[in-house]
Design an enzyme around this catalytic site. Structure first.
Site, PDB file in Angstrom:
ATOM      1  N   TYR A   1       6.907  -9.923   7.477  1.00  0.00           N
ATOM      2  CA  TYR A   1       6.748  -8.473   7.614  1.00  0.00           C
ATOM      3  C   TYR A   1       7.273  -8.045   8.978  1.00  0.00           C
ATOM      4  O   TYR A   1       7.246  -8.810   9.945  1.00  0.00           O
ATOM      5  CB  TYR A   1       5.274  -8.076   7.535  1.00  0.00           C
TER       6      TYR A   1
ATOM      7  N   ASP B   1       0.817  -1.213   0.000  1.00  0.00           N
ATOM      8  CA  ASP B   1       0.000   0.000   0.000  1.00  0.00           C
ATOM      9  C   ASP B   1       0.848   1.260   0.000  1.00  0.00           C
ATOM     10  O   ASP B   1       2.056   1.222   0.242  1.00  0.00           O
ATOM     11  CB  ASP B   1      -0.914   0.028   1.233  1.00  0.00           C
TER      12      ASP B   1
END
Length: 247
Positions: free
Chosen positions: A111, A52
């Protein structure tokens, strides 16, 4: 025709995410432009993860097809001469022409979510971490995170606009470490839903602040409702660090 695989790192601050967008520049757009300029071809890369706006990466993966005679392992050096300073090709290599970064067997994705936890913000950290001024208890956060490990339906931890009917994922491990004012949530799994890591981070921050008991995480999972979990944490704290494939 050869297919070249790139490992791409970037500071996502100034980009509208990975995927091509009509309203701003993206990482994919820059890659297409610079690879096309280098090879003289009309290149369109295929990415593994569509991060994003504002999200960073150390190990996103992309491929492109080319007739260029530049040796695959030298492609990264040639491209880095053209790239803006906030995008770096970490590695380039040739793969079979049928190799696709989104349809291979993914072993794990990892992540990290970075939190700067102090009384006042640090301007040097504003692009790469989320600022939380209230004290966070990482032992509580670790207890809450332990309930997320394993295979679960993570529908409570994904954006309502998630475009999938299968919301079951496996989280192999969540580590939470603190060094002075910096807290890092490191999460490894077989795949992640839209905003899943940021919602997990937002929920664990509430656990760390004492708003939720660690066991509340179990209730959130079982509720199956996005409204039960914490807020979506800001994008600048999130980094895609690694994607491992089966072969």
């Amino acid at each position: 025709m050869r297919r070249i695989k790139l490992t791409v790192a970037y500071d996502g601050t100034d980009y509208c995410g990975w995927q091509l967008q009509p309203n701003g520049i993206t990482v994919e757009e820059v890659l297409n432009r610079e690879i096309s300029g280098l090879t003289g071809e009309n290149i369109r890369v295929i990415g593994a993860s569509r991060t994003d706006s504002g999200v960073h990466a150390l190990g996103n993966i992309a491929v492109f097809d080319t007739e260029s005679r530049i040796p695959p392992e030298r492609m990264s050096y040639a491209l880095n001469q053209r790239m803006p300073e906030d995008i770096v090709i970490m590695k380039s290599e040739e793969v079979p022409v049928e190799w696709h970064p989104r349809y291979q067997d993914v072993i794990t994705k990892t992540y990290e979510y970075h939190i700067y936890n102090a009384a006042v913000p640090n301007p040097m950290k504003r692009r790469t971490s989320a600022f939380v001024s209230f004290p966070l208890d990482i032992e509580r956060m670790r207890k809450g995170a332990s309930h997320l490990e394993g295979e679960h339906d993570f529908v409570s931890f994904c954006n309502v606009r998630t475009n999938t009917s299968d919301t079951v994922r496996t989280v192999h491990e969540i580590q939470i470490d603190r060094e002075r004012d910096e807290i890092v949530i490191r999460i490894t799994g077989n795949g992640f839903l839209y905003n899943m890591v940021r919602i997990i981070a937002g929920t664990l921050i509430r656990v760390g602040r004492g708003f939720y008991e660690p066991e509340k995480v179990i209730e959130i999972l079982e509720a199956g409702k996005r409204t039960e979990a914490g807020v979506t944490a800001p994008p600048q704290g999130l980094v895609l660090t690694e994607i491992k494939y089966g072969r």
